[in-house]
Design an enzyme around this catalytic site. Sequence first.
Site, mmCIF file in Angstrom:
data_model
loop_
_atom_site.group_PDB
_atom_site.id
_atom_site.type_symbol
_atom_site.label_atom_id
_atom_site.label_comp_id
_atom_site.label_asym_id
_atom_site.label_seq_id
_atom_site.Cartn_x
_atom_site.Cartn_y
_atom_site.Cartn_z
ATOM 1 N N GLN A 152 5.023 -25.984 68.795
ATOM 2 C CA GLN A 152 6.270 -26.014 68.017
ATOM 3 C C GLN A 152 7.100 -24.737 68.161
ATOM 4 O O GLN A 152 8.332 -24.782 68.221
ATOM 5 C CB GLN A 152 5.941 -26.229 66.541
ATOM 6 C CG GLN A 152 7.111 -26.105 65.579
ATOM 7 C CD GLN A 152 7.856 -27.408 65.367
ATOM 8 O OE1 GLN A 152 7.297 -28.376 64.900
ATOM 9 N NE2 GLN A 152 9.117 -27.430 65.722
ATOM 10 N N ASP A 309 10.700 -40.028 64.316
ATOM 11 C CA ASP A 309 10.668 -38.564 64.339
ATOM 12 C C ASP A 309 10.147 -37.976 63.026
ATOM 13 O O ASP A 309 9.120 -37.309 63.013
ATOM 14 C CB ASP A 309 12.042 -38.004 64.676
ATOM 15 C CG ASP A 309 11.998 -36.547 65.144
ATOM 16 O OD1 ASP A 309 10.883 -36.015 65.341
ATOM 17 O OD2 ASP A 309 13.069 -35.931 65.324
ATOM 18 N N TRP A 315 12.844 -31.558 57.856
ATOM 19 C CA TRP A 315 14.019 -31.884 58.660
ATOM 20 C C TRP A 315 14.777 -33.099 58.151
ATOM 21 O O TRP A 315 15.944 -33.271 58.473
ATOM 22 C CB TRP A 315 13.589 -32.131 60.117
ATOM 23 C CG TRP A 315 13.035 -30.912 60.766
ATOM 24 C CD1 TRP A 315 13.736 -29.933 61.428
ATOM 25 C CD2 TRP A 315 11.662 -30.509 60.811
ATOM 26 N NE1 TRP A 315 12.884 -28.957 61.878
ATOM 27 C CE2 TRP A 315 11.599 -29.287 61.515
ATOM 28 C CE3 TRP A 315 10.472 -31.074 60.336
ATOM 29 C CZ2 TRP A 315 10.401 -28.615 61.747
ATOM 30 C CZ3 TRP A 315 9.285 -30.409 60.557
ATOM 31 C CH2 TRP A 315 9.253 -29.188 61.262
#
Length: 422
Positions: A152, A309, A315
């Site tokens: 990440q 996702d 997010w």
Amino acid sequence: MLDLLVANCTLPDGRTGMSVAVQAGRITEIAAHLQAPAHEAVDAGGWLLSPPFCDPHFHMDSVLTYGHPRVNESGTLLEGIALWGELKPRLTADDIARRALAYCDWAVARGLLAIRSHVDTSDPALLTVQALLDVQRRVAPYLELQLVAFPQDGVLRTKGGVDNLKRALDLGVEVVGGIPHFERTMSEGAASVRLLCEIAAERGKLVDMHCDETDDPLSRHIETLAFEAQRLGLQGRVNGSHCTSMHSMDNDYASKLIPLIAESGVSIVANPLINITLQGRHDSYPRRRGMTRVPELMDAGVTVGFGHDCVLDPWYGMGSGDMLEVAHMGLHVAQMTSQAGMRACYDAVTTNAARIMHLEGWGLEPGCDASFVLLQARDVVEALRLRANRLKVWRKGKLLAQTPEVVTALRVDGRPASVRFG
């Protein structure tokens, strides 16, 4: 005697009055008006029988963490990454497993039976990797969970990043991931693509990289990924996810890039809900949509899937594991509103997604696993329009979930007693 016979169903290709015969967890025959003795016979009532939904791009380690340590107020990708960095030291294996298992329950209820999840390998303790490998084993009887070793914070940008990723693969993670646009420089990003593809080639692994998740048209790591796929003989084994910079590229460069992607056998996963949410944040007006060039890629012969996702994480503060919602957003953002376009968006969360994940025995054909979903819709387009109710969900012939038909009672003088939206 058959184990299961699903009769009077409509198939995604438009055939009606079809029957699907199941024995020992596999489809043995598909024919019109088939009659045969079976331990369980289901009259589908003309509703749509579909392959299960597949999510080729997800983040299971961060699912259901929305608001921890706080809400992403700017709504940007970078604030989300920063919040995840703050949250990681607080994670425990039990918490990761609890959230992941809860989401897998949601997935099964939605007819989502295959998920490819990127798992952060930036922490040398590999806590998330070990927790999700345990979850993978626990859900295996009813859900295909495929894991991607995902650095990440950047595999070269992170101290020990390469070693962490290799150890995750040693533990059993199946796919090599990366995030080249998050490395310190463009050249470092290209170097990371080369390095990670070489690791995958040496180990016989698949590749799935976050590529160019930015509005910067000069972020072109998908080009390097396509080149490395050809150089290393990885055609058909490599996927580029997001590729949102392609939305901002000029047409002249895109006209060179898209054939290169097709030639290399690289597939693409767009994430409509997240791309439309995170991209264009630095724009005023006109504001870019941010999703990659889906119809152009499909027209060039590239296999394109849609991923969810994120669900309730740093997010994205929404989502429920509904891949029809993902496809519904995708067809709007890509303006794929023709009948063929809408069917292609449906394929992006079913057959195309399964192809990207290299799932075996997936589909509605004799010999395939008897895994399918009965939807309260008469065809694929209606399923998208209504985000159709999942009436029944089967995995290898075993019923996993069911929901009654949705009918709304109407109490209006002179009008029908109930409303169905089909």
